[in-house]
Design a protein around this motif. Structure first.
Motif, mmCIF file in Angstrom:
data_model
loop_
_atom_site.group_PDB
_atom_site.id
_atom_site.type_symbol
_atom_site.label_atom_id
_atom_site.label_comp_id
_atom_site.label_asym_id
_atom_site.label_seq_id
_atom_site.Cartn_x
_atom_site.Cartn_y
_atom_site.Cartn_z
ATOM 1 N N VAL A 1 0.850 -1.194 0.000
ATOM 2 C CA VAL A 1 0.000 0.000 0.000
ATOM 3 C C VAL A 1 0.881 1.237 0.000
ATOM 4 O O VAL A 1 2.055 1.191 0.376
ATOM 5 N N TYR A 2 0.307 2.341 -0.429
ATOM 6 C CA TYR A 2 0.988 3.619 -0.406
ATOM 7 C C TYR A 2 0.424 4.422 0.755
ATOM 8 O O TYR A 2 -0.746 4.797 0.741
ATOM 9 N N GLY A 3 1.224 4.657 1.772
ATOM 10 C CA GLY A 3 0.744 5.340 2.962
ATOM 11 C C GLY A 3 1.067 6.817 3.004
ATOM 12 O O GLY A 3 0.885 7.446 4.042
ATOM 13 N N GLY A 4 1.544 7.380 1.911
ATOM 14 C CA GLY A 4 1.912 8.792 1.890
ATOM 15 C C GLY A 4 0.739 9.708 2.134
ATOM 16 O O GLY A 4 0.867 10.718 2.845
ATOM 17 N N THR A 5 -0.412 9.396 1.572
ATOM 18 C CA THR A 5 -1.603 10.223 1.760
ATOM 19 C C THR A 5 -2.039 10.201 3.221
ATOM 20 O O THR A 5 -2.389 11.233 3.794
ATOM 21 N N PHE A 6 -2.012 9.017 3.818
ATOM 22 C CA PHE A 6 -2.390 8.890 5.229
ATOM 23 C C PHE A 6 -1.467 9.706 6.124
ATOM 24 O O PHE A 6 -1.921 10.449 6.995
ATOM 25 N N ILE A 7 -0.179 9.580 5.908
ATOM 26 C CA ILE A 7 0.789 10.301 6.734
ATOM 27 C C ILE A 7 0.652 11.804 6.539
ATOM 28 O O ILE A 7 0.661 12.579 7.504
ATOM 29 N N PHE A 8 0.512 12.239 5.287
ATOM 30 C CA PHE A 8 0.381 13.674 5.006
ATOM 31 C C PHE A 8 -0.869 14.260 5.645
ATOM 32 O O PHE A 8 -0.818 15.334 6.249
ATOM 33 N N THR A 9 -2.010 13.570 5.517
ATOM 34 C CA THR A 9 -3.247 14.115 6.080
ATOM 35 C C THR A 9 -3.218 14.105 7.603
ATOM 36 O O THR A 9 -3.723 15.033 8.235
ATOM 37 N N LEU A 10 -2.620 13.098 8.201
ATOM 38 C CA LEU A 10 -2.561 13.049 9.657
ATOM 39 C C LEU A 10 -1.655 14.144 10.214
ATOM 40 O O LEU A 10 -2.011 14.835 11.176
ATOM 41 N N VAL A 11 -0.503 14.333 9.598
ATOM 42 C CA VAL A 11 0.403 15.398 10.038
ATOM 43 C C VAL A 11 -0.247 16.769 9.824
ATOM 44 O O VAL A 11 -0.177 17.650 10.691
ATOM 45 N N SER A 12 -0.895 16.957 8.685
ATOM 46 C CA SER A 12 -1.572 18.229 8.416
ATOM 47 C C SER A 12 -2.695 18.480 9.414
ATOM 48 O O SER A 12 -2.913 19.623 9.840
ATOM 49 N N ALA A 13 -3.419 17.434 9.793
ATOM 50 C CA ALA A 13 -4.491 17.585 10.772
ATOM 51 C C ALA A 13 -3.940 18.046 12.112
ATOM 52 O O ALA A 13 -4.525 18.923 12.771
ATOM 53 N N PHE A 14 -2.809 17.499 12.528
ATOM 54 C CA PHE A 14 -2.213 17.935 13.784
ATOM 55 C C PHE A 14 -1.685 19.363 13.689
ATOM 56 O O PHE A 14 -1.765 20.123 14.661
ATOM 57 N N ILE A 15 -1.172 19.742 12.539
ATOM 58 C CA ILE A 15 -0.703 21.119 12.366
ATOM 59 C C ILE A 15 -1.876 22.096 12.446
ATOM 60 O O ILE A 15 -1.800 23.119 13.139
ATOM 61 N N PHE A 16 -2.965 21.794 11.751
ATOM 62 C CA PHE A 16 -4.129 22.675 11.781
ATOM 63 C C PHE A 16 -4.777 22.698 13.160
ATOM 64 O O PHE A 16 -5.304 23.727 13.586
ATOM 65 N N SER A 17 -4.742 21.578 13.873
ATOM 66 C CA SER A 17 -5.291 21.597 15.236
ATOM 67 C C SER A 17 -4.402 22.431 16.147
ATOM 68 O O SER A 17 -4.889 23.042 17.107
ATOM 69 N N GLY A 18 -3.116 22.494 15.869
ATOM 70 C CA GLY A 18 -2.228 23.386 16.608
ATOM 71 C C GLY A 18 -2.542 24.849 16.342
ATOM 72 O O GLY A 18 -2.403 25.694 17.228
ATOM 73 N N PHE A 19 -2.946 25.150 15.114
ATOM 74 C CA PHE A 19 -3.354 26.520 14.782
ATOM 75 C C PHE A 19 -4.585 26.956 15.565
ATOM 76 O O PHE A 19 -4.760 28.131 15.875
ATOM 77 N N THR A 20 -5.458 26.016 15.876
ATOM 78 C CA THR A 20 -6.698 26.357 16.575
ATOM 79 C C THR A 20 -6.534 26.345 18.088
ATOM 80 O O THR A 20 -7.507 26.475 18.817
ATOM 81 N N TYR A 21 -5.332 26.195 18.561
ATOM 82 C CA TYR A 21 -5.083 26.147 20.000
ATOM 83 C C TYR A 21 -5.542 27.424 20.697
ATOM 84 O O TYR A 21 -6.034 27.385 21.811
ATOM 85 N N THR A 22 -5.412 28.546 20.041
ATOM 86 C CA THR A 22 -5.825 29.810 20.657
ATOM 87 C C THR A 22 -7.320 30.053 20.562
ATOM 88 O O THR A 22 -7.814 31.033 21.105
ATOM 89 N N LEU A 23 -8.041 29.181 19.859
ATOM 90 C CA LEU A 23 -9.483 29.325 19.727
ATOM 91 C C LEU A 23 -10.106 28.962 21.036
ATOM 92 O O LEU A 23 -10.905 29.472 21.626
#
Length: 58
Positions: A36-58
């Motif tokens: 399987v190609y897990g690049g999409t999974f890894i990219f979306t999971l890392v991006s989700a954590f980055i965006f959730s870090g952006f919302t920390y001040t919310l």
């Protein structure tokens, strides 16, 4: 102030969407056979954590 609120809510929506997409991508990977190609999974999971870090001040 309005632009800041909008960007925080946008980051929240993106984080939720990316966690949802990573979840379904993980299920798709788990149900497949062979290599399987897990690049999409890894990219979306890392991006989700980055965006959730952006919302920390919310």
């Amino acid at each position: 102030m309005l632009l800041e609120s909008f960007s925080l809510y946008l980051s929240l929506v993106m984080a939720i969407f990316l966690f949802y997409y990573a979840y379904w991508e993980g299920i798709r990977i788990a149900n497949s056979e062979g290599k399987v190609y897990g690049g999409t999974f890894i990219f979306t999971l890392v991006s989700a954590f980055i965006f959730s870090g952006f919302t920390y001040t919310l």
